[in-house]
Motif scaffolding. Sequence first.
Motif, mmCIF file in Angstrom:
data_model
loop_
_atom_site.group_PDB
_atom_site.id
_atom_site.type_symbol
_atom_site.label_atom_id
_atom_site.label_comp_id
_atom_site.label_asym_id
_atom_site.label_seq_id
_atom_site.Cartn_x
_atom_site.Cartn_y
_atom_site.Cartn_z
ATOM 1 N N ASN A 43 0.844 -1.187 0.000
ATOM 2 C CA ASN A 43 0.000 0.000 0.000
ATOM 3 C C ASN A 43 0.882 1.241 0.000
ATOM 4 O O ASN A 43 1.889 1.301 0.700
ATOM 5 C CB ASN A 43 -0.906 0.022 1.236
ATOM 6 C CG ASN A 43 -1.914 -1.091 1.199
ATOM 7 O OD1 ASN A 43 -2.675 -1.221 0.251
ATOM 8 N ND2 ASN A 43 -1.916 -1.927 2.227
ATOM 9 N N TRP A 45 0.503 5.271 0.601
ATOM 10 C CA TRP A 45 -0.404 6.291 1.121
ATOM 11 C C TRP A 45 -0.211 7.577 0.319
ATOM 12 O O TRP A 45 0.827 8.224 0.400
ATOM 13 C CB TRP A 45 -0.158 6.505 2.610
ATOM 14 C CG TRP A 45 -0.739 5.355 3.377
ATOM 15 C CD1 TRP A 45 -0.121 4.180 3.677
ATOM 16 C CD2 TRP A 45 -2.061 5.260 3.859
ATOM 17 N NE1 TRP A 45 -0.993 3.358 4.337
ATOM 18 C CE2 TRP A 45 -2.195 3.994 4.473
ATOM 19 C CE3 TRP A 45 -3.164 6.114 3.849
ATOM 20 C CZ2 TRP A 45 -3.379 3.568 5.062
ATOM 21 C CZ3 TRP A 45 -4.337 5.693 4.441
ATOM 22 C CH2 TRP A 45 -4.443 4.434 5.037
ATOM 23 N N HIS A 56 -6.031 15.401 1.695
ATOM 24 C CA HIS A 56 -6.768 14.148 1.509
ATOM 25 C C HIS A 56 -5.729 13.035 1.374
ATOM 26 O O HIS A 56 -4.830 13.131 0.534
ATOM 27 C CB HIS A 56 -7.631 14.207 0.239
ATOM 28 C CG HIS A 56 -8.309 12.899 -0.060
ATOM 29 N ND1 HIS A 56 -9.341 12.408 0.698
ATOM 30 C CD2 HIS A 56 -8.075 11.978 -1.026
ATOM 31 C CE1 HIS A 56 -9.724 11.235 0.206
ATOM 32 N NE2 HIS A 56 -8.965 10.953 -0.838
ATOM 33 N N THR A 58 -5.140 8.757 1.151
ATOM 34 C CA THR A 58 -5.786 7.471 0.918
ATOM 35 C C THR A 58 -4.760 6.441 0.469
ATOM 36 O O THR A 58 -3.776 6.793 -0.180
ATOM 37 C CB THR A 58 -6.901 7.613 -0.149
ATOM 38 O OG1 THR A 58 -7.682 6.427 -0.190
ATOM 39 C CG2 THR A 58 -6.337 7.891 -1.519
ATOM 40 N N ALA A 77 -12.335 9.297 -8.589
ATOM 41 C CA ALA A 77 -11.976 9.252 -7.171
ATOM 42 C C ALA A 77 -11.556 10.645 -6.713
ATOM 43 O O ALA A 77 -11.010 11.438 -7.496
ATOM 44 C CB ALA A 77 -10.838 8.257 -6.949
ATOM 45 N N TRP A 79 -9.090 11.652 -4.874
ATOM 46 C CA TRP A 79 -7.665 11.917 -5.054
ATOM 47 C C TRP A 79 -7.324 12.216 -6.506
ATOM 48 O O TRP A 79 -6.475 13.066 -6.780
ATOM 49 C CB TRP A 79 -6.801 10.788 -4.488
ATOM 50 C CG TRP A 79 -7.013 9.431 -5.098
ATOM 51 C CD1 TRP A 79 -7.798 8.432 -4.610
ATOM 52 C CD2 TRP A 79 -6.435 8.929 -6.297
ATOM 53 N NE1 TRP A 79 -7.743 7.336 -5.440
ATOM 54 C CE2 TRP A 79 -6.908 7.609 -6.484
ATOM 55 C CE3 TRP A 79 -5.557 9.448 -7.245
ATOM 56 C CZ2 TRP A 79 -6.538 6.815 -7.555
ATOM 57 C CZ3 TRP A 79 -5.185 8.652 -8.324
ATOM 58 C CH2 TRP A 79 -5.674 7.360 -8.471
#
Length: 166
Positions: A43, A45, A56, A58, A77, A79
């Motif tokens: 992942n 970020w 923001h 995610t 989305a 982002w």
Amino acid sequence: MVRGTTEPQRSRLHMPAGYQAAADDTALLPWLHVVARLERAENYWLATTRPDGRPHVTPVWGVWVMDSLYFDGIPTALWARNMVRNPAIAVHLESGTDVVVLEGIGEDVATVEDHELASQIVQRWDAKYGRLTPDPAADGIFRLRLRSARAWTQFPDDATRWHFTD
């Protein structure tokens, strides 16, 4: 410019007086440490800025290929819409003490015309996630164009910064 196998110029992070960092640059991290972390991360970020200036953040999936982070998602989305208005983004890897932070420009690549690059993105994505594979040659993908990076494993001793230019 290919940077993955070449050590980009690195320097010590600027720190406030009183931080007890190593006296010389021998403790600085090698760029290959960062590349290895980027390649195995699951992942990423992603931090963007909303129109009113609020941050923001995610998690997104992605792969590190040919000195760029490629990540996928729908253009609607939040982002992705934020990146259209302000392409300056930051990416932070999940970590405890092994920290990697990237800053740069987020780009919506409509199609990846280099077939070898598109193939590498798909292969690495499949190897890492095994599902929800993007089609960068047809549907496009998002990319982080790297401007700077910071990393450390034993703050502040090995806190290292890299700068990149196009």
